[in-house]
Scaffold this motif. Structure first.
Motif, PDB file in Angstrom:
ATOM      1  N   GLN A   9       0.688  -1.041   0.082  1.00 25.90           N
ATOM      2  CA  GLN A   9      -0.058   0.073  -0.062  1.00 25.90           C
ATOM      3  C   GLN A   9       1.081   1.402  -0.104  1.00 25.90           C
ATOM      4  N   ARG A  36     -14.704  -0.686  -3.924  1.00 22.14           N
ATOM      5  CA  ARG A  36     -15.112   0.838  -3.505  1.00 22.14           C
ATOM      6  C   ARG A  36     -16.485   1.378  -4.428  1.00 22.14           C
ATOM      7  N   GLY A  84      -3.900  -4.927  -7.679  1.00 16.64           N
ATOM      8  CA  GLY A  84      -4.763  -5.425  -6.410  1.00 16.64           C
ATOM      9  C   GLY A  84      -4.887  -6.674  -6.394  1.00 16.64           C
ATOM     10  N   ARG A 132     -10.474   7.999   2.617  1.00 20.38           N
ATOM     11  CA  ARG A 132     -10.963   6.482   2.579  1.00 20.38           C
ATOM     12  C   ARG A 132     -11.031   5.890   3.991  1.00 20.38           C
TER      13      ARG A 132
HETATM   14  P1  ADP Z   1      -4.584  -0.878  -0.541  1.00 17.77           P
HETATM   15  O1  ADP Z   1      -3.466  -1.830  -1.440  1.00 17.77           O
HETATM   16  O2  ADP Z   1      -3.917   0.255  -0.296  1.00 17.77           O
HETATM   17  O3  ADP Z   1      -4.763  -1.723   0.380  1.00 17.77           O
HETATM   18  P2  ADP Z   1      -6.761  -1.448  -2.451  1.00 17.77           P
HETATM   19  O4  ADP Z   1      -7.607  -0.529  -3.129  1.00 17.77           O
HETATM   20  O5  ADP Z   1      -5.969  -2.190  -3.326  1.00 17.77           O
HETATM   21  O6  ADP Z   1      -6.011  -0.807  -1.463  1.00 17.77           O
HETATM   22  O7  ADP Z   1      -7.728  -2.634  -1.556  1.00 17.77           O
HETATM   23  C1  ADP Z   1      -8.626  -1.974  -0.674  1.00 17.77           C
HETATM   24  C2  ADP Z   1      -9.136  -3.200   0.167  1.00 17.77           C
HETATM   25  O8  ADP Z   1      -9.910  -3.849  -0.956  1.00 17.77           O
HETATM   26  C3  ADP Z   1      -8.455  -4.380   0.729  1.00 17.77           C
HETATM   27  O9  ADP Z   1      -7.659  -3.856   2.047  1.00 17.77           O
HETATM   28  C4  ADP Z   1      -9.225  -5.234   0.822  1.00 17.77           C
HETATM   29  O10 ADP Z   1     -10.340  -5.132   1.619  1.00 17.77           O
HETATM   30  C5  ADP Z   1     -10.068  -5.340  -0.474  1.00 17.77           C
HETATM   31  N1  ADP Z   1      -9.162  -5.944  -1.654  1.00 17.77           N
HETATM   32  C6  ADP Z   1      -8.733  -5.332  -2.772  1.00 17.77           C
HETATM   33  N2  ADP Z   1      -8.149  -6.328  -3.616  1.00 17.77           N
HETATM   34  C7  ADP Z   1      -8.383  -7.775  -2.816  1.00 17.77           C
HETATM   35  C8  ADP Z   1      -7.957  -8.740  -3.226  1.00 17.77           C
HETATM   36  N3  ADP Z   1      -7.511  -9.293  -4.345  1.00 17.77           N
HETATM   37  N4  ADP Z   1      -8.386  -9.864  -2.337  1.00 17.77           N
HETATM   38  C9  ADP Z   1      -9.332  -9.631  -1.225  1.00 17.77           C
HETATM   39  N5  ADP Z   1      -9.504  -8.342  -0.935  1.00 17.77           N
HETATM   40  C10 ADP Z   1      -9.181  -7.273  -1.751  1.00 17.77           C
END
Ligand code: ADP
Length: 191
Positions: A9, A36, A84, A132
């Motif tokens: 992150q 989101r 992600g 956020r």
């Molecule tokens: P960051 O990398 O800053 O945590 P993201 O926008 O990539 O922000 O992800 C936000 C949230 O979305 C994560 O903390 C998780 O709850 C969920 N998420 C995103 N991608 C995944 C994934 N591949 N598997 C499970 N949960 C995910």
């Protein structure tokens, strides 16, 4: 081109992924952004995962993998920038299977490396700008903890492919992007 961005992150993955997507005309498939968006529009899926995101935990694999499959099938036929996902070994293996079934493979895995203290500082700064729900100090610490425990190990999975591009993310957006362009050019020249 089928690209993956990987890293903690705050490493600037999302920023770079959006720019690559625009310049190379590829869809940016960001699981976090899309989750989101589902929450913001109040879909059933969004309601289901809202609390999970707010707590910084991972959405269960079966839900996430199902969504990813839909998006790759609908938008990723002519390339993509995946952001992600995967976040653990089970997701990485599911992605391998999915791509194999479609006769595709990843061309490059861009790995953004960044020390935790820098990552935390960047997220706290972003918290003031973006509001956020998961950018509070406790939830940031939890997200980084999950990153190190579950996501970081998959770097080795991808290093073994010979397609991992390590990037020092503790530099300006411009410097990192220039290095990405050079790496992608090398892959294109070799193809
Ligand atoms: P960051 O990398 O800053 O945590 P993201 O926008 O990539 O922000 O992800 C936000 C949230 O979305 C994560 O903390 C998780 O709850 C969920 N998420 C995103 N991608 C995944 C994934 N591949 N598997 C499970 N949960 C995910």
């Amino acid at each position: 081109m089928n690209l993956l961005v990987l890293g903690p992150q705050g490493a600037g993955k999302g920023t770079q992924a959006k720019r690559i997507a625009a310049d190379y005309d590829l869809p940016h498939i960001s699981t976090g952004d899309r989750f989101r968006a589902e929450i913001a529009s109040g879909t059933e899926f969004g309601q289901r995962v809202q609390g999970i995101l707010a707590a910084g935990e991972l959405v269960p694999d079966e839900l996430t993998i199902g969504k990813l499959r839909e998006w790759i099938h609908a938008e990723g036929q002519d390339g993509f920038v995946l952001d992600g996902f995967p976040r653990n070994l089970a997701q990485a293996e599911a992605l391998d299977t999915m791509l194999r079934e479609l006769g595709k493979e990843l061309d490059a895995i861009l790995f953004f490396d960044l020390p935790d203290d820098v990552a935390t500082q960047r997220m706290l700064k972003r918290a003031q700008e973006e509001n956020r729900a998961d950018d509070t100090p406790d939830v940031i610490a939890r997200r980084l903890e999950i990153y190190h425990a579950e996501t970081e190990p998959i770097v080795e999975h991808y290093r073994a492919t010979g397609k991992l591009v390590p990037l020092h993310a503790d530099r300006s957006i411009e410097e990192v992007y220039t290095e990405i362009q050079q790496a992608l050019q090398r892959f294109e020249d070799a193809a």
